[in-house]
Write a protein that holds these residues in place. Structure first.
Motif, PDB file in Angstrom:
ATOM      1  N   GLU A 296      35.985  38.862  47.936  1.00 24.68           N
ATOM      2  CA  GLU A 296      36.249  37.522  48.478  1.00 24.68           C
ATOM      3  C   GLU A 296      36.610  36.548  47.360  1.00 24.68           C
ATOM      4  O   GLU A 296      37.595  35.807  47.463  1.00 24.68           O
ATOM      5  CB  GLU A 296      35.030  37.022  49.239  1.00 24.68           C
ATOM      6  N   ASP A 297      35.851  36.550  46.284  1.00 25.98           N
ATOM      7  CA  ASP A 297      36.108  35.643  45.163  1.00 25.98           C
ATOM      8  C   ASP A 297      37.466  35.914  44.524  1.00 25.98           C
ATOM      9  O   ASP A 297      38.212  34.984  44.214  1.00 25.98           O
ATOM     10  CB  ASP A 297      35.008  35.757  44.106  1.00 25.98           C
ATOM     11  N   HIS A 298      37.784  37.184  44.331  1.00 24.50           N
ATOM     12  CA  HIS A 298      39.062  37.523  43.687  1.00 24.50           C
ATOM     13  C   HIS A 298      40.253  37.212  44.579  1.00 24.50           C
ATOM     14  O   HIS A 298      41.280  36.729  44.089  1.00 24.50           O
ATOM     15  CB  HIS A 298      39.073  38.986  43.254  1.00 24.50           C
ATOM     16  N   ILE A 299      40.137  37.473  45.867  1.00 20.83           N
ATOM     17  CA  ILE A 299      41.227  37.142  46.793  1.00 20.83           C
ATOM     18  C   ILE A 299      41.448  35.641  46.799  1.00 20.83           C
ATOM     19  O   ILE A 299      42.579  35.159  46.738  1.00 20.83           O
ATOM     20  CB  ILE A 299      40.932  37.656  48.223  1.00 20.83           C
ATOM     21  N   ASN A 300      40.363  34.895  46.850  1.00 22.37           N
ATOM     22  CA  ASN A 300      40.474  33.440  46.843  1.00 22.37           C
ATOM     23  C   ASN A 300      41.097  32.950  45.542  1.00 22.37           C
ATOM     24  O   ASN A 300      41.979  32.095  45.542  1.00 22.37           O
ATOM     25  CB  ASN A 300      39.092  32.810  47.037  1.00 22.37           C
TER      26      ASN A 300
ATOM     27  N   MET B  25      43.057  34.593  43.413  1.00 24.68           N
ATOM     28  CA  MET B  25      44.429  35.042  43.208  1.00 24.68           C
ATOM     29  C   MET B  25      45.413  34.473  44.229  1.00 24.68           C
ATOM     30  O   MET B  25      46.580  34.268  43.914  1.00 24.68           O
ATOM     31  CB  MET B  25      44.488  36.570  43.243  1.00 24.68           C
ATOM     32  N   SER B  26      44.956  34.203  45.441  1.00 27.05           N
ATOM     33  CA  SER B  26      45.889  33.784  46.491  1.00 27.05           C
ATOM     34  C   SER B  26      45.591  32.416  47.073  1.00 27.05           C
ATOM     35  O   SER B  26      46.437  31.843  47.754  1.00 27.05           O
ATOM     36  CB  SER B  26      45.876  34.807  47.628  1.00 27.05           C
ATOM     37  N   GLY B  27      44.380  31.924  46.863  1.00 26.94           N
ATOM     38  CA  GLY B  27      44.003  30.648  47.468  1.00 26.94           C
ATOM     39  C   GLY B  27      43.565  30.787  48.913  1.00 26.94           C
ATOM     40  O   GLY B  27      43.239  29.809  49.565  1.00 26.94           O
TER      41      GLY B  27
END
Length: 84
Positions: free
Chosen positions: A46-50, A52-54
């Motif tokens: 979740e943290d990485h998706i947020n 990297m992509s917002g």
């Protein structure tokens, strides 16, 4: 998780030459490790998706079913048009 992964890299685990009782032990160890670390990895994804992509995501889950398709797992109930 690292201990379970280390054990699963044993030559008998990789080649499939272990006795049945040992295979069941490998499975139990991996299942336990996955259960204990699921929340950690869910939060990490979740943290990485947020980052990297917002994109914001409520909850990431891992499908632990074997030999399954996405239809067997939680994503099958998600409607891309209307959300959850």
């Amino acid at each position: 998780m690292f201990d379970a992964m280390g054990i699963l890299q044993h030559h008998d685990a990789i080649t499939g030459t272990s006795r049945e009782v040992v295979v069941k032990d490998y499975s139990k160890r991996l299942g336990t490790a996955m259960s204990k670390t699921a929340k950690f990895y869910s939060d990490l994804v979740e943290d990485h998706i947020n980052l990297m992509s917002g994109l914001e995501a409520d909850k990431w889950t891992q499908c632990s079913k074997t030999n399954s398709t996405y239809l067997d797992c939680p994503i099958a109930s998600w409607n891309a048009t209307y959300g959850a």
